[in-house]
Design a protein around this motif. Structure first.
Motif, PDB file in Angstrom:
ATOM      1  N   THR A 295       0.831  -1.209   0.000  1.00 53.83           N
ATOM      2  CA  THR A 295       0.000   0.000   0.000  1.00 53.83           C
ATOM      3  C   THR A 295       0.863   1.256   0.000  1.00 53.83           C
ATOM      4  N   LYS A 296       0.198   2.363  -0.314  1.00 56.48           N
ATOM      5  CA  LYS A 296       0.905   3.642  -0.358  1.00 56.48           C
ATOM      6  C   LYS A 296      -0.087   4.765  -0.063  1.00 56.48           C
ATOM      7  N   ILE A 297       0.352   5.718   0.752  1.00 56.35           N
ATOM      8  CA  ILE A 297      -0.403   6.950   0.979  1.00 56.35           C
ATOM      9  C   ILE A 297       0.474   8.105   0.518  1.00 56.35           C
ATOM     10  N   LYS A 298      -0.019   8.853  -0.451  1.00 60.03           N
ATOM     11  CA  LYS A 298       0.778   9.934  -1.034  1.00 60.03           C
ATOM     12  C   LYS A 298       0.701  11.216  -0.218  1.00 60.03           C
ATOM     13  N   ASN A 299      -0.446  11.441   0.435  1.00 60.74           N
ATOM     14  CA  ASN A 299      -0.661  12.732   1.087  1.00 60.74           C
ATOM     15  C   ASN A 299      -1.184  12.517   2.502  1.00 60.74           C
ATOM     16  N   GLU A 300      -0.293  12.369   3.441  1.00 64.66           N
ATOM     17  CA  GLU A 300      -0.674  12.177   4.842  1.00 64.66           C
ATOM     18  C   GLU A 300      -0.409  13.470   5.608  1.00 64.66           C
ATOM     19  N   ASN A 301      -1.416  13.951   6.348  1.00 63.85           N
ATOM     20  CA  ASN A 301      -1.255  15.172   7.130  1.00 63.85           C
ATOM     21  C   ASN A 301      -2.047  15.060   8.425  1.00 63.85           C
ATOM     22  N   LYS A 302      -2.025  16.104   9.224  1.00 64.79           N
ATOM     23  CA  LYS A 302      -2.652  16.078  10.541  1.00 64.79           C
ATOM     24  C   LYS A 302      -4.164  15.891  10.443  1.00 64.79           C
ATOM     25  N   GLN A 303      -4.780  16.434   9.405  1.00 66.40           N
ATOM     26  CA  GLN A 303      -6.227  16.345   9.268  1.00 66.40           C
ATOM     27  C   GLN A 303      -6.711  14.916   9.055  1.00 66.40           C
ATOM     28  N   ASN A 304      -5.931  14.124   8.341  1.00 62.15           N
ATOM     29  CA  ASN A 304      -6.393  12.766   8.044  1.00 62.15           C
ATOM     30  C   ASN A 304      -5.600  11.697   8.794  1.00 62.15           C
ATOM     31  N   LYS A 305      -4.860  12.099   9.817  1.00 61.36           N
ATOM     32  CA  LYS A 305      -4.006  11.153  10.539  1.00 61.36           C
ATOM     33  C   LYS A 305      -4.798   9.991  11.123  1.00 61.36           C
ATOM     34  N   GLU A 306      -5.970  10.285  11.758  1.00 60.59           N
ATOM     35  CA  GLU A 306      -6.763   9.221  12.374  1.00 60.59           C
ATOM     36  C   GLU A 306      -7.238   8.213  11.327  1.00 60.59           C
ATOM     37  N   ALA A 307      -7.690   8.712  10.184  1.00 61.60           N
ATOM     38  CA  ALA A 307      -8.153   7.816   9.116  1.00 61.60           C
ATOM     39  C   ALA A 307      -6.999   6.984   8.564  1.00 61.60           C
ATOM     40  N   CYS A 308      -5.828   7.601   8.406  1.00 64.72           N
ATOM     41  CA  CYS A 308      -4.659   6.873   7.897  1.00 64.72           C
ATOM     42  C   CYS A 308      -4.278   5.735   8.837  1.00 64.72           C
ATOM     43  N   GLU A 309      -4.321   6.016  10.140  1.00 60.88           N
ATOM     44  CA  GLU A 309      -3.956   4.988  11.119  1.00 60.88           C
ATOM     45  C   GLU A 309      -5.024   3.912  11.242  1.00 60.88           C
ATOM     46  N   PHE A 310      -6.266   4.263  10.881  1.00 63.65           N
ATOM     47  CA  PHE A 310      -7.362   3.299  10.982  1.00 63.65           C
ATOM     48  C   PHE A 310      -7.244   2.189   9.940  1.00 63.65           C
ATOM     49  N   ILE A 311      -6.723   2.522   8.756  1.00 67.41           N
ATOM     50  CA  ILE A 311      -6.591   1.532   7.682  1.00 67.41           C
ATOM     51  C   ILE A 311      -5.396   0.645   7.986  1.00 67.41           C
ATOM     52  N   ASN A 312      -5.627  -0.644   8.117  1.00 63.31           N
ATOM     53  CA  ASN A 312      -4.575  -1.529   8.584  1.00 63.31           C
ATOM     54  C   ASN A 312      -4.523  -2.845   7.823  1.00 63.31           C
ATOM     55  N   SER A 313      -3.382  -3.496   7.910  1.00 60.66           N
ATOM     56  CA  SER A 313      -3.224  -4.857   7.408  1.00 60.66           C
ATOM     57  C   SER A 313      -3.933  -5.816   8.350  1.00 60.66           C
ATOM     58  N   GLY A 314      -4.593  -6.822   7.770  1.00 55.16           N
ATOM     59  CA  GLY A 314      -5.312  -7.785   8.597  1.00 55.16           C
ATOM     60  C   GLY A 314      -5.931  -8.874   7.759  1.00 55.16           C
ATOM     61  N   TYR A 315      -7.110  -9.315   8.166  1.00 57.37           N
ATOM     62  CA  TYR A 315      -7.788 -10.429   7.508  1.00 57.37           C
ATOM     63  C   TYR A 315      -9.172  -9.960   7.040  1.00 57.37           C
ATOM     64  N   PRO A 316      -9.302  -9.567   5.777  1.00 59.84           N
ATOM     65  CA  PRO A 316     -10.567  -8.998   5.290  1.00 59.84           C
ATOM     66  C   PRO A 316     -11.787  -9.881   5.543  1.00 59.84           C
ATOM     67  N   VAL A 317     -11.660 -11.190   5.312  1.00 62.46           N
ATOM     68  CA  VAL A 317     -12.817 -12.074   5.499  1.00 62.46           C
ATOM     69  C   VAL A 317     -13.276 -12.055   6.951  1.00 62.46           C
ATOM     70  N   LYS A 318     -12.338 -12.162   7.882  1.00 63.01           N
ATOM     71  CA  LYS A 318     -12.704 -12.132   9.298  1.00 63.01           C
ATOM     72  C   LYS A 318     -13.341 -10.803   9.686  1.00 63.01           C
ATOM     73  N   GLU A 319     -12.819  -9.717   9.159  1.00 60.84           N
ATOM     74  CA  GLU A 319     -13.360  -8.392   9.495  1.00 60.84           C
ATOM     75  C   GLU A 319     -14.786  -8.230   8.977  1.00 60.84           C
ATOM     76  N   ILE A 320     -15.046  -8.704   7.755  1.00 58.34           N
ATOM     77  CA  ILE A 320     -16.404  -8.623   7.201  1.00 58.34           C
ATOM     78  C   ILE A 320     -17.372  -9.427   8.058  1.00 58.34           C
ATOM     79  N   LYS A 321     -17.004 -10.673   8.366  1.00 55.51           N
ATOM     80  CA  LYS A 321     -17.892 -11.532   9.146  1.00 55.51           C
ATOM     81  C   LYS A 321     -18.093 -11.002  10.566  1.00 55.51           C
TER      82      LYS A 321
END
Length: 339
Positions: A295-321
Motif C-alpha cells: 500500500t501507499k499513501i501519497k498525502n498524509e497530514n494532521k487532518q487525516n491522521k486518524e483515518a490513515c492509522e485506521f486503515i490496517n493490514s489484517g484479515y478482510p474475510v474475518k473483518e467482514i464476518k
C-alpha cells in the motif's frame, strides 16, 4: 452495550483472478473478453447478471429453495418471456427469499420489486493489454493415446493425422479486480406485494427476524467465498482488501476509491478522503487489506491522521464476518449494530 440504527451495509472489495471473469459474444473461432472503455483505456469487466447468477447458484448450494419460473409460450410453442411464480413472490418464508433479495418483475401485472441487493460488478484495476492465446486440439490427435479415428460415415479413418490443428483464439487477461455490494436492509426480507397489489410502506410484511439475519449472513458468507468457474478453471475471488461498513444511508461510499499504481501498490488516499469527507463512524467501518498487498499513501497530514492509522493490514474475510455478526434486528423490525 449501546447500539445505533443502520439502513445498509456496503463493502467495496479488492480481489484477484488469473483469468478474465467474463467473455463477450464471440465471432467465428475468436473469443474476446468482456471489456469497457474508460478514461485510461479498456478494462476487463463482468456484468451484474454474472454476479447475481453466481450468488443465486451459491444460495442454492446453501440449501435455499429458488423460485418457480413461469414460462410464457405463444401459439407456436415458442417461449416469449419468463418470470417468477406469483406464489413465490408473495411468500413470507424462506421460499420467498430469492425474489425478495434479488427483486422481480411480472410483465403481465406490471408488478416489480427493485432488488435491495445492489452490485457494482468487477472491473480490472489495470487496462487490457491485448494478449491472446491459441487453443489447439492436440489432445485429440496424440498418437500415444491410442485413439481410434473414424470418417463421418463411421468407417475407420486411414489417412495421416496432422501434428496439431488450431481450434480457436481467445483473449486472456489476469488482474486485480474491484467490485461493490450494497444491501438496503430496510427492504431486505420485506414483502412489498400481496394479492397482486403493492403494499403501502406501513403495511409491508416482515419475514421472521431469524430468517432475515440468516439471509444476511449467508449473502456475506457467499461474498467471502465467491467463486467463478470459467474456461475450465474455478477461481476463488477471495477478498484481498475490504472497505465499507454498516451505515444510516444506503450509499456505496467506497465504490470508486480502490486504485493501484503501475507497481501494484494499493493507493489509500481516496479511502482516507472518503472516511474524512463523510465523517464515517469508524466503529461501524472496516478498512483492511491483506498483508500480501503493498500500500501507499501519497498525502498524509494532521487532518487525516486518524483515518490513515485506521486503515490496517489484517484479515478482510474475518473483518467482514465480524462486522456482520454485530448487526441485529430489534422489536421495531429495524436493523441496529452493537457499538
Amino acid at each position: 452495550m449501546g447500539k445505533s440504527k443502520v439502513s445498509a451495509v456496503t463493502f467495496t472489495i479488492l480481489t484477484e483472478s488469473p483469468v478474465a471473469l467474463s467473455n463477450d459474444q464471440g465471432f467465428g473461432n475468436y473469443t474476446p473478453i468482456k471489456k469497457n472503455f474508460m478514461s485510461d483505456g479498456q478494462h476487463a469487466i463482468t456484468s451484474v447478471g454474472t454476479m447475481t447468477y453466481e450468488i443465486r447458484k451459491a444460495l442454492h448450494n446453501k440449501g435455499w429453495n429458488l423460485s418457480g419460473i413461469v414460462l410464457n409460450v405463444n401459439s407456436s410453442g415458442k417461449i416469449t418471456n419468463m418470470y417468477s411464480k406469483a406464489e413465490d413472490i408473495e411468500s413470507c418464508d424462506k421460499q420467498g427469499l430469492e425474489n425478495d433479495i434479488m427483486g422481480f418483475f411480472i410483465p403481465d401485472k406490471q408488478i416489480s420489486k427493485t432488488s435491495p441487493l445492489r452490485i457494482i460488478p468487477p472491473k480490472s484495476l489495470h487496462t487490457f493489454k491485448n494478449n491472446t492465446q491459441l487453443i489447439t486440439n492436440r489432445g485429440f490427435l496424440e498418437k500415444d493415446l491410442e485413439r481410434n479415428y473414424f470418417n463421418k460415415d463411421g468407417k475407420s479413418y486411414e489417412g495421416e493425422l496432422p501434428n496439431t490443428q488450431a481450434l480457436a483464439n481467445e483473449e486472456i487477461f489476469g488482474d486485480y479486480y474491484v467490485y461493490t455490494i450494497t444491501i438496503e436492509l430496510n427492504r431486505f426480507g420485506v414483502q412489498e406485494v400481496k394479492d397482486g397489489k403493492y403494499l403501502a410502506p406501513k403495511d409491508r410484511i416482515y419475514m421472521d427476524k431469524e430468517i432475515r439475519k440468516e439471509a444476511l449472513k449467508d449473502i456475506m458468507d457467499i461474498i467471502c467465498n465467491l467463486t467463478r468457474s470459467i474456461k475450465h478453471q474455478t477461481v476463488l475471488l477471495k477478498p484481498l482488501a475490504a472497505f465499507g461498513g454498516a451505515y444510516e444511508s444506503v450509499m456505496p461510499y467506497f465504490w470508486n476509491d480502490v486504485n493501484m499504481d503501475n507497481e501494484n501498490n494499493l493507493i489509500l488516499d481516496d479511502i482516507v478522503e472518503t472516511i474524512c469527507s463523510y465523517d464515517l463512524n469508524l466503529e461501524n467501518t472496516i478498512a483492511v487489506y491483506s498483508s500480501r498487498i503493498n500500500t501507499k499513501i501519497k498525502n498524509e497530514n494532521k487532518q487525516n491522521k486518524e483515518a490513515c492509522e485506521f486503515i490496517n493490514s489484517g484479515y478482510p474475510v474475518k473483518e467482514i464476518k465480524s462486522l456482520v455478526g454485530k448487526i441485529d434486528i430489534d422489536e421495531d423490525n429495524q436493523w441496529y449494530i452493537k457499538e
